[in-house]
Design a protein around this motif. Sequence first.
Motif, PDB file in Angstrom:
ATOM      1  N   ARG A 315       0.912  -1.307   0.237  1.00 42.31           N
ATOM      2  CA  ARG A 315       0.088  -0.019  -0.063  1.00 42.31           C
ATOM      3  C   ARG A 315       0.901   1.166  -0.075  1.00 42.31           C
ATOM      4  O   ARG A 315       0.225   2.450  -0.212  1.00 42.31           O
ATOM      5  CB  ARG A 315      -0.809   0.173   1.096  1.00 42.31           C
ATOM      6  CG  ARG A 315      -0.200  -0.155   2.596  1.00 42.31           C
ATOM      7  CD  ARG A 315      -1.355  -0.123   3.761  1.00 42.31           C
ATOM      8  NE  ARG A 315      -0.374  -0.288   5.017  1.00 42.31           N
ATOM      9  CZ  ARG A 315      -0.209  -1.382   5.640  1.00 42.31           C
ATOM     10  NH1 ARG A 315      -0.224  -2.495   4.819  1.00 42.31           N
ATOM     11  NH2 ARG A 315       0.610  -1.455   6.446  1.00 42.31           N
ATOM     12  N   GLU A 316       2.033   1.190   0.640  1.00 43.40           N
ATOM     13  CA  GLU A 316       3.206   2.321   0.296  1.00 43.40           C
ATOM     14  C   GLU A 316       3.733   2.237  -0.802  1.00 43.40           C
ATOM     15  O   GLU A 316       4.379   3.440  -1.304  1.00 43.40           O
ATOM     16  CB  GLU A 316       4.168   2.095   1.482  1.00 43.40           C
ATOM     17  CG  GLU A 316       3.548   1.974   2.665  1.00 43.40           C
ATOM     18  CD  GLU A 316       4.255   1.599   3.885  1.00 43.40           C
ATOM     19  OE1 GLU A 316       5.482   1.418   3.771  1.00 43.40           O
ATOM     20  OE2 GLU A 316       4.128   1.612   5.274  1.00 43.40           O
ATOM     21  N   ILE A 321       1.698  -1.671  -8.034  1.00 39.95           N
ATOM     22  CA  ILE A 321       0.661  -2.720  -7.980  1.00 39.95           C
ATOM     23  C   ILE A 321       0.208  -3.345  -9.278  1.00 39.95           C
ATOM     24  O   ILE A 321       0.259  -4.666  -9.545  1.00 39.95           O
ATOM     25  CB  ILE A 321      -0.772  -2.242  -7.443  1.00 39.95           C
ATOM     26  CG1 ILE A 321      -0.446  -2.024  -5.937  1.00 39.95           C
ATOM     27  CG2 ILE A 321      -1.837  -3.274  -7.555  1.00 39.95           C
ATOM     28  CD1 ILE A 321      -1.516  -1.445  -5.275  1.00 39.95           C
ATOM     29  N   VAL A 322       0.032  -2.309 -10.134  1.00 41.18           N
ATOM     30  CA  VAL A 322      -0.223  -2.825 -11.931  1.00 41.18           C
ATOM     31  C   VAL A 322       0.930  -3.411 -12.360  1.00 41.18           C
ATOM     32  O   VAL A 322       0.843  -4.690 -13.027  1.00 41.18           O
ATOM     33  CB  VAL A 322      -0.763  -1.625 -12.528  1.00 41.18           C
ATOM     34  CG1 VAL A 322      -0.644  -2.183 -14.154  1.00 41.18           C
ATOM     35  CG2 VAL A 322      -2.216  -1.149 -12.145  1.00 41.18           C
ATOM     36  N   PRO A 323       2.191  -3.078 -12.231  1.00 41.65           N
ATOM     37  CA  PRO A 323       3.388  -3.767 -13.061  1.00 41.65           C
ATOM     38  C   PRO A 323       3.531  -5.032 -12.460  1.00 41.65           C
ATOM     39  O   PRO A 323       3.906  -6.177 -12.911  1.00 41.65           O
ATOM     40  CB  PRO A 323       4.315  -2.806 -12.537  1.00 41.65           C
ATOM     41  CG  PRO A 323       3.719  -1.452 -12.404  1.00 41.65           C
ATOM     42  CD  PRO A 323       2.617  -1.600 -11.808  1.00 41.65           C
ATOM     43  N   SER A 355      -6.516  -2.316  -0.728  1.00 38.57           N
ATOM     44  CA  SER A 355      -5.134  -1.906   0.353  1.00 38.57           C
ATOM     45  C   SER A 355      -4.425  -3.137   0.378  1.00 38.57           C
ATOM     46  O   SER A 355      -3.255  -3.001   0.943  1.00 38.57           O
ATOM     47  CB  SER A 355      -5.759  -1.812   1.681  1.00 38.57           C
ATOM     48  OG  SER A 355      -6.491  -2.766   2.209  1.00 38.57           O
ATOM     49  N   TRP A 356      -4.437  -4.395  -0.095  1.00 37.54           N
ATOM     50  CA  TRP A 356      -3.560  -5.322   0.013  1.00 37.54           C
ATOM     51  C   TRP A 356      -2.737  -5.645   1.228  1.00 37.54           C
ATOM     52  O   TRP A 356      -1.412  -5.534   1.629  1.00 37.54           O
ATOM     53  CB  TRP A 356      -2.469  -5.354  -1.180  1.00 37.54           C
ATOM     54  CG  TRP A 356      -3.133  -5.235  -2.255  1.00 37.54           C
ATOM     55  CD1 TRP A 356      -3.273  -4.130  -3.145  1.00 37.54           C
ATOM     56  CD2 TRP A 356      -3.795  -6.346  -3.121  1.00 37.54           C
ATOM     57  NE1 TRP A 356      -3.924  -4.366  -4.335  1.00 37.54           N
ATOM     58  CE2 TRP A 356      -4.015  -5.746  -4.360  1.00 37.54           C
ATOM     59  CE3 TRP A 356      -3.911  -7.604  -2.770  1.00 37.54           C
ATOM     60  CZ2 TRP A 356      -4.730  -6.413  -5.270  1.00 37.54           C
ATOM     61  CZ3 TRP A 356      -4.623  -8.319  -3.738  1.00 37.54           C
ATOM     62  CH2 TRP A 356      -4.942  -7.886  -4.994  1.00 37.54           C
ATOM     63  N   GLU A 362      -0.220 -11.697  -1.398  1.00 37.64           N
ATOM     64  CA  GLU A 362      -1.850 -11.621  -1.304  1.00 37.64           C
ATOM     65  C   GLU A 362      -1.848 -11.342  -2.940  1.00 37.64           C
ATOM     66  O   GLU A 362      -2.759 -11.909  -3.461  1.00 37.64           O
ATOM     67  CB  GLU A 362      -2.301 -10.740  -0.469  1.00 37.64           C
ATOM     68  CG  GLU A 362      -3.867 -10.761  -0.771  1.00 37.64           C
ATOM     69  CD  GLU A 362      -4.602  -9.636   0.291  1.00 37.64           C
ATOM     70  OE1 GLU A 362      -5.909  -9.715   0.169  1.00 37.64           O
ATOM     71  OE2 GLU A 362      -3.789  -8.938   0.806  1.00 37.64           O
ATOM     72  N   LEU A 363      -1.159 -10.299  -3.417  1.00 39.70           N
ATOM     73  CA  LEU A 363      -1.686 -10.190  -5.018  1.00 39.70           C
ATOM     74  C   LEU A 363      -1.264 -11.089  -5.757  1.00 39.70           C
ATOM     75  O   LEU A 363      -1.974 -11.311  -6.790  1.00 39.70           O
ATOM     76  CB  LEU A 363      -0.415  -8.850  -5.278  1.00 39.70           C
ATOM     77  CG  LEU A 363      -0.727  -8.331  -6.688  1.00 39.70           C
ATOM     78  CD1 LEU A 363      -1.988  -7.960  -7.063  1.00 39.70           C
ATOM     79  CD2 LEU A 363       0.421  -7.195  -6.975  1.00 39.70           C
TER      80      LEU A 363
END
Length: 465
Positions: A315-316, A321-323, A355-356, A362-363
Amino acid sequence: MTHNVLVVDDEPKLCDLLSSALSQNGIQVFTASNGLHALKVLEQEDIDLVISDWRMPGMDGPALLAEIKVRFPQLPVIVMTAYSTVKNAVQSMRNGAYDYIAKPFDIDELDITVAKALQFRDILRDNARLRAELDHHAQFDSLVGDSPAFRQVLHAIDSVRDSNATILLTGESGTGKEMVARAIHKHGSRADKPFVAVNCAAIPEGLLESEMFGHRKGAFTGAVADRVGRFMQADKGTLFLDEVGDMPLALQAKILRALQERVIEPVGDPRERKVDVRVIAATNKNLLDAVANKEFREDLYYRLNVFPIPLPALRERAEDIVPLARHFAQTLSATAGKRITGFSPEALQAMAAYSWPGNIRELQNCVERATIVAASPVIEDIDLPAYLFASRPAEGGLTALLGDNPSVPSDLDAALAEVEKTYILAALHESNGVQAAAAAKIGISERSFWYRLKKLGIQVDKIVR
């Protein structure tokens, strides 16, 4: 580009002839009268190609070839031999020679063979250079991300990878501490030595000392044979101590001595064994709090914390996240035998908004599940786990639907389905039953909208009558 060629022959006239012929092609020629002389030249000059006679006094051609393959494995060697000993030249090629030329040789044939060998040498050098550049710029293999927070991690890895300093990786569970440890090892000076990982929380306390330091046969019940511990397994390499904050206090003192003195004692063996190990420790605990609570030795903490690298939570580093999702989809789809080309905009938006709490792990699990259930090469939002959407309130009217103080539902899935159905029906009414327009109103794809109609049992023809 000027190339340097070393000609090795005990006949000075032949050396002069080859020097003259090769110099006409812009090649700088060095000469040696035997194998030992050639090795001295190779140690002093940057040679691109060796042309060596087969029979010479002292160290002959075969012996020189064998030595070159050990000391300069990327250096091509052309063997010169008489027609009567061509079979010897063929044998030398099996032993690593690039090619051979038979005496007496044709100058044109010599030029062609030398040109091909030098081209081969250039290709090897270019490949080595490209590999070095990729190693430097590829963000350490699977460590994907370009956010400011993660660039600090990459900079720290680059700074410490060639040192022998003990490293402490800290961060929440799932932030990729073992991946970072493996990257430090792989790109450091110990890359060709073992990387040994130990999860200190997964090994029973009674076996942890034996696991770390090994034991002698008969040292305790069940010790039916000698065992090499993890420290010795990692000798000359890297030992990764994961979840080091869960290590029992009794063992911490022995780990401290191993780090300070670089010696270990296997269980049941009074003899000390020297070890050369680079230690990387990792924890998701606050070790300073553990020190204050007498759960972790202060002296061991400072011994481990020589070079700390804190890993940010996902989250920081939201920009990554997308890459990361695309990286996981590419690697996991190959493993699953499916062709995944990417994500729909709705799926990317859903992942970026979550927020993962389980971070990268988890992702990865989320993308793996989506890869399995996806019906098309593009992962849609309907392929993602439902919990990604549960924490995201709808814009505007959720309070109007549930009231200011909604009661806790006995069946959350059913309650969420009713909320979803309410919004879909409202969108259909406002768009006069046009599904594409209704989907656009609530920000999802037509395929996702159609899937929800089917799941919720909504019949559009009855709505527009």
